[in-house]
Design a protein around this motif. Sequence first.
Motif, PDB file in Angstrom:
ATOM      1  N   ARG A 100     -75.226  59.175  34.719  1.00  0.00           N
ATOM      2  CA  ARG A 100     -76.416  58.384  35.059  1.00  0.00           C
ATOM      3  C   ARG A 100     -76.678  57.359  33.962  1.00  0.00           C
ATOM      4  O   ARG A 100     -76.662  57.702  32.771  1.00  0.00           O
ATOM      5  N   ARG A 101     -76.919  56.136  34.393  1.00  0.00           N
ATOM      6  CA  ARG A 101     -77.214  55.119  33.390  1.00  0.00           C
ATOM      7  C   ARG A 101     -78.679  54.697  33.503  1.00  0.00           C
ATOM      8  O   ARG A 101     -79.111  54.200  34.538  1.00  0.00           O
ATOM      9  N   ASP A 102     -79.447  54.914  32.457  1.00  0.00           N
ATOM     10  CA  ASP A 102     -80.845  54.492  32.417  1.00  0.00           C
ATOM     11  C   ASP A 102     -80.971  53.344  31.422  1.00  0.00           C
ATOM     12  O   ASP A 102     -79.999  52.968  30.765  1.00  0.00           O
ATOM     13  N   ALA A 103     -82.214  52.841  31.303  1.00  0.00           N
ATOM     14  CA  ALA A 103     -82.425  51.690  30.416  1.00  0.00           C
ATOM     15  C   ALA A 103     -82.094  52.044  28.968  1.00  0.00           C
ATOM     16  O   ALA A 103     -81.590  51.208  28.218  1.00  0.00           O
ATOM     17  N   ASP A 104     -82.361  53.289  28.577  1.00  0.00           N
ATOM     18  CA  ASP A 104     -82.180  53.611  27.159  1.00  0.00           C
ATOM     19  C   ASP A 104     -80.938  54.446  26.865  1.00  0.00           C
ATOM     20  O   ASP A 104     -80.540  54.565  25.702  1.00  0.00           O
ATOM     21  N   ALA A 105     -80.333  55.058  27.879  1.00  0.00           N
ATOM     22  CA  ALA A 105     -79.193  55.942  27.580  1.00  0.00           C
ATOM     23  C   ALA A 105     -78.302  56.139  28.798  1.00  0.00           C
ATOM     24  O   ALA A 105     -78.741  55.985  29.947  1.00  0.00           O
ATOM     25  N   THR A 106     -77.057  56.489  28.515  1.00  0.00           N
ATOM     26  CA  THR A 106     -76.129  56.907  29.573  1.00  0.00           C
ATOM     27  C   THR A 106     -75.944  58.413  29.417  1.00  0.00           C
ATOM     28  O   THR A 106     -75.593  58.889  28.330  1.00  0.00           O
ATOM     29  N   THR A 107     -76.225  59.136  30.486  1.00  0.00           N
ATOM     30  CA  THR A 107     -76.108  60.594  30.446  1.00  0.00           C
ATOM     31  C   THR A 107     -74.838  60.988  31.188  1.00  0.00           C
ATOM     32  O   THR A 107     -74.688  60.714  32.382  1.00  0.00           O
ATOM     33  N   ILE A 108     -73.926  61.602  30.449  1.00  0.00           N
ATOM     34  CA  ILE A 108     -72.619  61.950  31.015  1.00  0.00           C
ATOM     35  C   ILE A 108     -72.563  63.462  31.191  1.00  0.00           C
ATOM     36  O   ILE A 108     -72.628  64.221  30.210  1.00  0.00           O
ATOM     37  N   GLY A 109     -72.501  63.904  32.421  1.00  0.00           N
ATOM     38  CA  GLY A 109     -72.432  65.338  32.708  1.00  0.00           C
ATOM     39  C   GLY A 109     -71.209  65.938  32.022  1.00  0.00           C
ATOM     40  O   GLY A 109     -70.166  65.291  31.904  1.00  0.00           O
ATOM     41  N   ALA A 110     -71.340  67.204  31.593  1.00  0.00           N
ATOM     42  CA  ALA A 110     -70.282  67.818  30.794  1.00  0.00           C
ATOM     43  C   ALA A 110     -68.972  67.931  31.559  1.00  0.00           C
ATOM     44  O   ALA A 110     -67.901  67.999  30.956  1.00  0.00           O
ATOM     45  N   ALA A 111     -69.019  67.950  32.882  1.00  0.00           N
ATOM     46  CA  ALA A 111     -67.777  68.087  33.649  1.00  0.00           C
ATOM     47  C   ALA A 111     -67.245  66.742  34.151  1.00  0.00           C
ATOM     48  O   ALA A 111     -66.285  66.711  34.928  1.00  0.00           O
ATOM     49  N   ALA A 112     -67.844  65.650  33.705  1.00  0.00           N
ATOM     50  CA  ALA A 112     -67.270  64.330  34.053  1.00  0.00           C
ATOM     51  C   ALA A 112     -65.929  64.205  33.335  1.00  0.00           C
ATOM     52  O   ALA A 112     -65.811  64.602  32.165  1.00  0.00           O
ATOM     53  N   THR A 113     -64.943  63.673  34.022  1.00  0.00           N
ATOM     54  CA  THR A 113     -63.634  63.581  33.382  1.00  0.00           C
ATOM     55  C   THR A 113     -63.676  62.546  32.258  1.00  0.00           C
ATOM     56  O   THR A 113     -64.534  61.659  32.233  1.00  0.00           O
ATOM     57  N   LEU A 114     -62.704  62.659  31.377  1.00  0.00           N
ATOM     58  CA  LEU A 114     -62.610  61.690  30.287  1.00  0.00           C
ATOM     59  C   LEU A 114     -62.447  60.279  30.846  1.00  0.00           C
ATOM     60  O   LEU A 114     -63.048  59.337  30.331  1.00  0.00           O
ATOM     61  N   GLU A 115     -61.680  60.128  31.911  1.00  0.00           N
ATOM     62  CA  GLU A 115     -61.499  58.808  32.528  1.00  0.00           C
ATOM     63  C   GLU A 115     -62.846  58.245  32.981  1.00  0.00           C
ATOM     64  O   GLU A 115     -63.168  57.086  32.731  1.00  0.00           O
ATOM     65  N   ASP A 116     -63.634  59.070  33.671  1.00  0.00           N
ATOM     66  CA  ASP A 116     -64.930  58.597  34.175  1.00  0.00           C
ATOM     67  C   ASP A 116     -65.896  58.329  33.022  1.00  0.00           C
ATOM     68  O   ASP A 116     -66.666  57.368  33.061  1.00  0.00           O
ATOM     69  N   ALA A 117     -65.847  59.187  32.007  1.00  0.00           N
ATOM     70  CA  ALA A 117     -66.743  58.997  30.857  1.00  0.00           C
ATOM     71  C   ALA A 117     -66.404  57.689  30.127  1.00  0.00           C
ATOM     72  O   ALA A 117     -67.293  56.911  29.783  1.00  0.00           O
ATOM     73  N   CYS A 118     -65.098  57.453  29.935  1.00  0.00           N
ATOM     74  CA  CYS A 118     -64.688  56.196  29.251  1.00  0.00           C
ATOM     75  C   CYS A 118     -65.178  55.003  30.048  1.00  0.00           C
ATOM     76  O   CYS A 118     -65.711  54.040  29.490  1.00  0.00           O
ATOM     77  N   ALA A 119     -64.987  55.059  31.371  1.00  0.00           N
ATOM     78  CA  ALA A 119     -65.377  53.926  32.213  1.00  0.00           C
ATOM     79  C   ALA A 119     -66.890  53.706  32.117  1.00  0.00           C
ATOM     80  O   ALA A 119     -67.359  52.561  32.056  1.00  0.00           O
ATOM     81  N   ALA A 120     -67.654  54.790  32.039  1.00  0.00           N
ATOM     82  CA  ALA A 120     -69.115  54.664  32.006  1.00  0.00           C
ATOM     83  C   ALA A 120     -69.588  54.019  30.710  1.00  0.00           C
ATOM     84  O   ALA A 120     -70.629  53.376  30.673  1.00  0.00           O
ATOM     85  N   LEU A 121     -68.841  54.197  29.628  1.00  0.00           N
ATOM     86  CA  LEU A 121     -69.268  53.658  28.333  1.00  0.00           C
ATOM     87  C   LEU A 121     -68.665  52.282  28.049  1.00  0.00           C
ATOM     88  O   LEU A 121     -69.008  51.639  27.058  1.00  0.00           O
ATOM     89  N   ASP A 122     -67.778  51.858  28.938  1.00  0.00           N
ATOM     90  CA  ASP A 122     -67.002  50.655  28.643  1.00  0.00           C
ATOM     91  C   ASP A 122     -67.855  49.389  28.556  1.00  0.00           C
ATOM     92  O   ASP A 122     -67.633  48.554  27.685  1.00  0.00           O
ATOM     93  N   ASP A 123     -68.842  49.233  29.428  1.00  0.00           N
ATOM     94  CA  ASP A 123     -69.674  48.020  29.397  1.00  0.00           C
ATOM     95  C   ASP A 123     -70.412  47.888  28.071  1.00  0.00           C
ATOM     96  O   ASP A 123     -70.462  46.827  27.476  1.00  0.00           O
ATOM     97  N   ASP A 124     -71.003  49.006  27.637  1.00  0.00           N
ATOM     98  CA  ASP A 124     -71.791  48.955  26.403  1.00  0.00           C
ATOM     99  C   ASP A 124     -70.905  48.915  25.166  1.00  0.00           C
ATOM    100  O   ASP A 124     -71.260  48.294  24.168  1.00  0.00           O
ATOM    101  N   TYR A 125     -69.783  49.591  25.232  1.00  0.00           N
ATOM    102  CA  TYR A 125     -68.979  49.764  24.014  1.00  0.00           C
ATOM    103  C   TYR A 125     -67.495  49.463  24.265  1.00  0.00           C
ATOM    104  O   TYR A 125     -66.640  50.357  24.158  1.00  0.00           O
ATOM    105  N   PRO A 126     -67.178  48.202  24.588  1.00  0.00           N
ATOM    106  CA  PRO A 126     -65.768  47.885  24.859  1.00  0.00           C
ATOM    107  C   PRO A 126     -64.874  48.093  23.641  1.00  0.00           C
ATOM    108  O   PRO A 126     -63.663  48.246  23.774  1.00  0.00           O
TER     109      PRO A 126
END
Length: 511
Positions: free
Chosen positions: A274-300
């Motif tokens: 889940r991406r909110d205004a102040d944080a991205t919350t990554i569920g513990a069972a999200a795969t590494l691929e999905d987690a990387c993709a979720a953080l990519d916009d903020d932290y390329p």
Amino acid sequence: MSATDRDPIRLIVNGDRVDVCGVSPQTTLLEWLRGPRQLTGTKEGCAEGDCGACTVVVAESRGDGTLVWKPVNACLKLLPSLDGKAVFTIESLAGPGGALHPVQRAMVDCHGSQCGYCTPGMTMSLFALTKTARQPTRAEIDDALSGNLCRCTGYRPIVDAARLACAGDAEAGDTGWRGPGVAADGSRIVSTDEERIAAQLAALARAATFEYEGAGQRWIAPVDADGLAAACAAHPQARIVAGATDVGLWITKQHRDLGTLISTAGVRELAAIRRDADATTIGAAATLEDACAALDDDYPELRESWRRFASLPIRGAGTLGGNVANASPIGDSMPALIALSARVILRRESRVRSLPLEDYYLGYQKTAREDGEFVAAVVVPRRPANLVLRAYKVSKRRDQDISSVYAAFALVVENGIVRRARIGCGGVAPTPSRAGAAEVALAGRPWTEATAQAAASALEGAYTPIDDLRASAAYRRRVLGNLMRRCWLETGASAAAGARVPTRVDACAGD
Ligand SMILES: Cc1cc2nc3c(=O)[nH]c(=O)nc-3n(C[C@H](O)[C@H](O)[C@H](O)COP(=O)(O)OP(=O)(O)OC[C@H]3O[C@@H](n4cnc5c(N)ncnc54)[C@H](O)[C@@H]3O)c2cc1C
Ligand code: FES
Ligand code: FES
């Protein structure tokens, strides 16, 4: 309806529904395929996720009638984790009368095989690629093959085969659905066979916790967070398992009896991001691929080290929660997450607590997690203004290797002054850690070479790393300081001038 202990594992293998009973939940998919199923086309090389000889393709339902296709290391995948999924082995590719599938044809035409030991795994990785890419770039092909080693052919003919196979006409394959799943215009092709598989999988979907028992061992797979909390409370000593890319090795290499296993893989809330205004919350069972993709916009800036995190099949199975919870001092996600002020969310029954990630680690493989508690999520703040970020993975081999040293630097630089500094380090202490002394050497100081030098010296003096086969203690200390210096060299001039600091991706593009 609640499932019972007598429930079999229900999966689809090469198009056929199979129910499995009586085998230990510690059985790997590879053992089962090659043993009871006699599907010996899938090979065993390393049995630790490194060589790709065991690669099969697994299709999962997205829940909307479409499928996700993933290359999977069968040597690490525990059989009950395939419940509700469809497995395709090399035997599934050939058409009637043994006619070659277009991917196999491409391997033959491009001379992509010599001794042939790696070939089934390579072919399945390429088959998975054809499901997602029509005209893959060289980088995409390299990534698709990142988990497959070949000792004799050399990779160029295999890369040629990848291009040829992906360019094939989607429905010209001998068996229809097995052609590429992406049309020339980029849209997904859902063939009648895919629809059939999706329907088969829909019939296997579970609405309640799946409990399986075989050879005296238990597997519990809840479908929601409350079910997981209840299972962990009822079995506080049970081993939690997510993608099994760490746990699998304890079975194949250490032959450990892990007792009751509680799987997080099917827990809805834990797979969510889940991406909110102040944080991205990554569920513990999200795969590494999905987690990387979720953080990519903020932290390329993290893109390169994510790409060097294992191989595509490992990143597709392994989870961010598993990496964090495993507490390895050389885990790759934690230094960057610590630098970014991430927090870990822990749940035990109805109690939920949140800790700064660095406080989760108490000692070598010792964490603040209590019995009956599980990691629910990792919360990463959104990018602050004026952030200068660098993350460096140093390993003996560039790709598919464990870190010798990992360092991540997150500095907020305003008007040439370091307003805030956070440094996360791996490979230099018994736990992933925050380098407080070096942060003090930076905070409130002008972002200059002298400041970077002082912080580098503080970093080198802050740790007493071990000597091991990956690196000597002296090397680790020196590298740590040099990474601080490198961070300055890459970012100092732009940050001091108030200009936008290029990400390393920009820098590579300009090379
Ligand atoms: C070939 C190969 C290459 C690898 N390369 C790298 C690499 O480059 N960098 C790197 O950092 N790692 C690497 N790893 C290690 C591994 O892939 C990662 O640590 C991965 O993130 C583990 O996730 P998982 O879901 O597979 O965890 P699992 O193996 O399922 O579990 C790992 C640990 O975490 C615990 N756990 C899992 N989920 C939870 C939860 N929700 N709550 C509490 N405890 C939990 C388990 O009990 C276990 O102790 C590699 C592994 C292999 C096999
Ligand atoms: S046998 Fe080597 S990756 Fe599975
Ligand atoms: S063809 Fe021999 S290992 Fe690849």
